[in-house]
Design an enzyme around this catalytic site. Structure first.
Site, PDB file in Angstrom:
ATOM      1  N   GLU A  48      45.028  45.579  45.761  1.00  0.00           N
ATOM      2  CA  GLU A  48      43.747  46.139  46.189  1.00  0.00           C
ATOM      3  C   GLU A  48      43.940  46.978  47.440  1.00  0.00           C
ATOM      4  O   GLU A  48      45.004  46.958  48.066  1.00  0.00           O
ATOM      5  CB  GLU A  48      42.715  45.031  46.453  1.00  0.00           C
ATOM      6  N   ARG A  92      39.309  49.695  55.778  1.00  0.00           N
ATOM      7  CA  ARG A  92      38.846  49.356  57.131  1.00  0.00           C
ATOM      8  C   ARG A  92      40.031  48.898  57.966  1.00  0.00           C
ATOM      9  O   ARG A  92      41.138  48.800  57.461  1.00  0.00           O
ATOM     10  CB  ARG A  92      37.836  48.207  57.045  1.00  0.00           C
ATOM     11  N   HIS A 142      44.586  31.683  49.349  1.00  0.00           N
ATOM     12  CA  HIS A 142      44.594  33.154  49.307  1.00  0.00           C
ATOM     13  C   HIS A 142      44.108  33.788  50.592  1.00  0.00           C
ATOM     14  O   HIS A 142      43.746  34.959  50.626  1.00  0.00           O
ATOM     15  CB  HIS A 142      43.773  33.690  48.124  1.00  0.00           C
ATOM     16  N   LYS A 177      37.320  46.383  42.232  1.00  0.00           N
ATOM     17  CA  LYS A 177      38.772  46.234  42.087  1.00  0.00           C
ATOM     18  C   LYS A 177      39.337  46.910  40.843  1.00  0.00           C
ATOM     19  O   LYS A 177      40.490  47.330  40.839  1.00  0.00           O
ATOM     20  CB  LYS A 177      39.145  44.764  42.125  1.00  0.00           C
ATOM     21  N   GLY A 208      37.941  38.022  50.082  1.00  0.00           N
ATOM     22  CA  GLY A 208      38.126  36.814  50.882  1.00  0.00           C
ATOM     23  C   GLY A 208      38.841  35.709  50.132  1.00  0.00           C
ATOM     24  O   GLY A 208      38.676  34.534  50.432  1.00  0.00           O
ATOM     25  N   LYS A 224      48.799  39.692  35.335  1.00  0.00           N
ATOM     26  CA  LYS A 224      49.960  38.815  35.276  1.00  0.00           C
ATOM     27  C   LYS A 224      49.979  38.026  36.589  1.00  0.00           C
ATOM     28  O   LYS A 224      49.775  38.591  37.659  1.00  0.00           O
ATOM     29  CB  LYS A 224      51.222  39.676  35.153  1.00  0.00           C
TER      30      LYS A 224
HETATM   31  P1  ADP Z   1      40.904  39.224  47.939  1.00  0.00           P
HETATM   32  O1  ADP Z   1      40.195  40.536  47.859  1.00  0.00           O
HETATM   33  O2  ADP Z   1      40.009  38.076  47.603  1.00  0.00           O
HETATM   34  O3  ADP Z   1      41.683  39.046  49.197  1.00  0.00           O
HETATM   35  P2  ADP Z   1      43.366  39.985  46.530  1.00  0.00           P
HETATM   36  O4  ADP Z   1      43.362  40.707  45.235  1.00  0.00           O
HETATM   37  O5  ADP Z   1      43.713  40.781  47.750  1.00  0.00           O
HETATM   38  O6  ADP Z   1      41.958  39.242  46.717  1.00  0.00           O
HETATM   39  O7  ADP Z   1      44.362  38.757  46.442  1.00  0.00           O
HETATM   40  C1  ADP Z   1      44.443  37.805  47.483  1.00  0.00           C
HETATM   41  C2  ADP Z   1      45.651  36.913  47.290  1.00  0.00           C
HETATM   42  O8  ADP Z   1      45.596  36.247  46.018  1.00  0.00           O
HETATM   43  C3  ADP Z   1      46.984  37.636  47.298  1.00  0.00           C
HETATM   44  O9  ADP Z   1      47.480  37.867  48.587  1.00  0.00           O
HETATM   45  C4  ADP Z   1      47.826  36.632  46.520  1.00  0.00           C
HETATM   46  O10 ADP Z   1      48.166  35.537  47.349  1.00  0.00           O
HETATM   47  C5  ADP Z   1      46.892  36.124  45.453  1.00  0.00           C
HETATM   48  N1  ADP Z   1      46.992  36.933  44.196  1.00  0.00           N
HETATM   49  C6  ADP Z   1      46.212  37.958  43.835  1.00  0.00           C
HETATM   50  N2  ADP Z   1      46.617  38.506  42.661  1.00  0.00           N
HETATM   51  C7  ADP Z   1      47.701  37.798  42.267  1.00  0.00           C
HETATM   52  C8  ADP Z   1      48.616  37.871  41.138  1.00  0.00           C
HETATM   53  N3  ADP Z   1      48.465  38.781  40.172  1.00  0.00           N
HETATM   54  N4  ADP Z   1      49.626  36.977  41.075  1.00  0.00           N
HETATM   55  C9  ADP Z   1      49.794  36.030  42.058  1.00  0.00           C
HETATM   56  N5  ADP Z   1      48.969  35.908  43.119  1.00  0.00           N
HETATM   57  C10 ADP Z   1      47.952  36.779  43.248  1.00  0.00           C
END
Ligand code: ADP
Length: 448
Positions: free
Chosen positions: A287, A291, A235, A116, A164, A201
């Site tokens: 991110e 896929r 999440h 990431k 996940g 943040k």
């Molecule tokens: P993963 O790869 O585990 O899915 P992500 O980085 O895509 O992780 O984040 C998944 C979810 O976590 C996001 O859709 C959001 O709900 C929450 N999230 C991630 N980063 C933040 C952030 N900086 N502020 C608030 N919520 C976040």
């Protein structure tokens, strides 16, 4: 074009790929564990190979077993679906070393986006706006404190190798930072074998907006608008819709172009999703998934595009048929994820499906691999199906979803279906007014 494709997956996504193969006149090979001998993807494919015992590590994640299955059946290409080996660069390399084709992006792009921190750095270099945060990883509490003070509380500590929805900890003030930081590292190490974390943040009321991109691997790329996946629990996405109720045509065109241009510059091949948090009119990259996503059907519905067919065509070296100027949105689509889980605690509920009836009618698509009498094995993800509806506009899609849910019967196991029936009554869902935190609060209010 390929004569035969092996699908290194199971469940609804394996069926999804088999369907595309059949329409294209390509033979399909299913692989399965001993727990999945009676699975629908095995029945539907032209051929099948048993690749190991129930645990994924010994079957669906076993690279040698999957390569051998290709060699036995003469399959020329592998579609990985989502999950399992779909974002494993080592696997892609192995597939290519055996003279086979991986239906997906190049190993190098999977590697960049799989970490990431590297993903965020790459995105920023390509002109994609990112969430403010640490530059690279943070290894000690002092640095964590300094970064958090700089960007301002609340902050979120995230695992570099995360996925996940796991490996994230929020700290609301300096007092909570140390514990959050240490817990995040310990959890990251336990879950992903890598304790590295970074800091961002923490946005207070963002929406999760993701852009579907598609590249030809030779410098041309398009975008297929956004999906709003803000309805999440822990999440993890629960319901997705396209287009996003809060996104304007101008915003879509602007962020879509930024993403498509970035993919063109990368020379990205096939389907990908660039994920953002969206707050007060700004997009912040979190991110990229290299896929096909679970929620791809809502995009297929509004653009009338078969993304799997396009993936197969590009992987076979054919010209990409998608052109930005031809891609226009028709109507509104919503997907709900049907999981074999008990509401409200969402505990997995494997077992025998005693009765199953899928809804139908205009604008209804059901992607599922369950059937009457099917036994859901306890070894895998609890997603047992997806219900996707398409309407001329959002109100029609909602009414159709409500109607389709009323027709759906899944007996014998607990599912998330009753949750959706309740959710649809909520005025915020009706108006599209929800952020990523909305569902957790709604669950608190309604079930505790
Ligand atoms: P993963 O790869 O585990 O899915 P992500 O980085 O895509 O992780 O984040 C998944 C979810 O976590 C996001 O859709 C959001 O709900 C929450 N999230 C991630 N980063 C933040 C952030 N900086 N502020 C608030 N919520 C976040």
């Amino acid at each position: 074009m390929f004569d035969k494709i092996l699908i290194a997956n199971r469940g609804e996504i394996a069926l999804r790929v088999i369907r595309a193969c059949r329409e294209m006149g390509i033979a399909s090979v299913a692989v399965h564990s001993t727990a999945d001998t009676d699975a629908m993807h095995v029945r539907m494919a032209d051929e099948s190979v048993c690749i190991g015992p129930p645990p994924s590590a010994s079957s669906y994640l076993s690279m040698p077993a999957i390569i051998s299955a290709c060699e036995i059946t003469g399959a020329q290409a592998i579609h990985p679906g989502y999950g399992f080996l779909s974002e494993n660069a080592t696997f892609v390399q192995m597939v290519e070393d055996h003279g086979l084709t991986f239906i997906g992006p190049r190993a190098e792009h999977i590697r960049i986006m799989g970490d990431k921190i590297t993903a965020k750095e790459t995105a920023a270099q390509l002109g994609i706006p990112v969430v403010p945060g640490s530059e690279g990883g943070v290894n000690d509490v002092e640095t964590a404190r300094r970064v958090a003070a700089e960007i301002g509380y609340p902050v979120i500590i995230k695992a570099t190798a995360g996925g996940g929805g796991r490996g994230m900890k929020v700290a609301h003030d300096d007092g909570a930072l140390e514990v959050a930081f240490r817990t995040a590292r310990a959890e990251a190490k336990a879950a992903f074998g890598n304790p590295d974390v970074y800091i961002e943040k923490y946005l207070q009321k963002p929406r999760h907006i993701e852009i579907q991109v598609f590249g030809d691997g030779r410098g041309r790329a398009v975008h297929l608008g956004e999906r709003d996946c803000s309805l999440q629990r822990r999440h993890q996405k629960v319901l997705e819709e396209a287009p996003g109720p809060a996104i304007t045509a101008e915003e879509r065109a602007r962020i879509g172009k930024v993403c498509a241009d970035a993919m063109a510059k990368l020379g990205y091949a096939g389907a990908g999703t660039v994920e953002f948090l969206y707050e007060d009119g700004e997009f912040y990259f979190i991110e990229m998934n290299t896929r096909l996503q679970v929620e791809h059907p809502v995009t297929e519905a509004i653009f009338n595009v078969d993304l799997v067919r396009e993936q197969i065509c590009v992987a076979a070296g054919n010209e990409m048929t998608l052109r930005q100027e031809d891609l226009s949105i028709r109507g509104h689509a919503i997907e709900v994820r049907i999981n074999a889980e008990r509401v409200p605690d969402f505990a997995p509920c494997p077992g025998r499906v005693t009765q199953y009836h899928a809804p139908g009618g205009l604008g209804v698509r059901v992607d599922s691999a369950i059937y009457d009498g099917y036994s859901i094995p306890p070894h895998y993800d609890s997603l047992i199906g997806k219900l996707i509806v398409h309407g001329r506009d959002r109100p029609e899609a909602l009414a159709r979803l409500n109607r389709a849910l009323s027709e759906l019967i899944v007996d014998g196991v607990d599912t998330t279906v009753p949750l959706f029936r309740e959710l649809l009554k909520d005025p915020d869902i009706q108006s599209g007014n929800y952020s990523i935190h909305w569902l957790e609060r709604w669950l608190e209010r309604n079930y505790h």
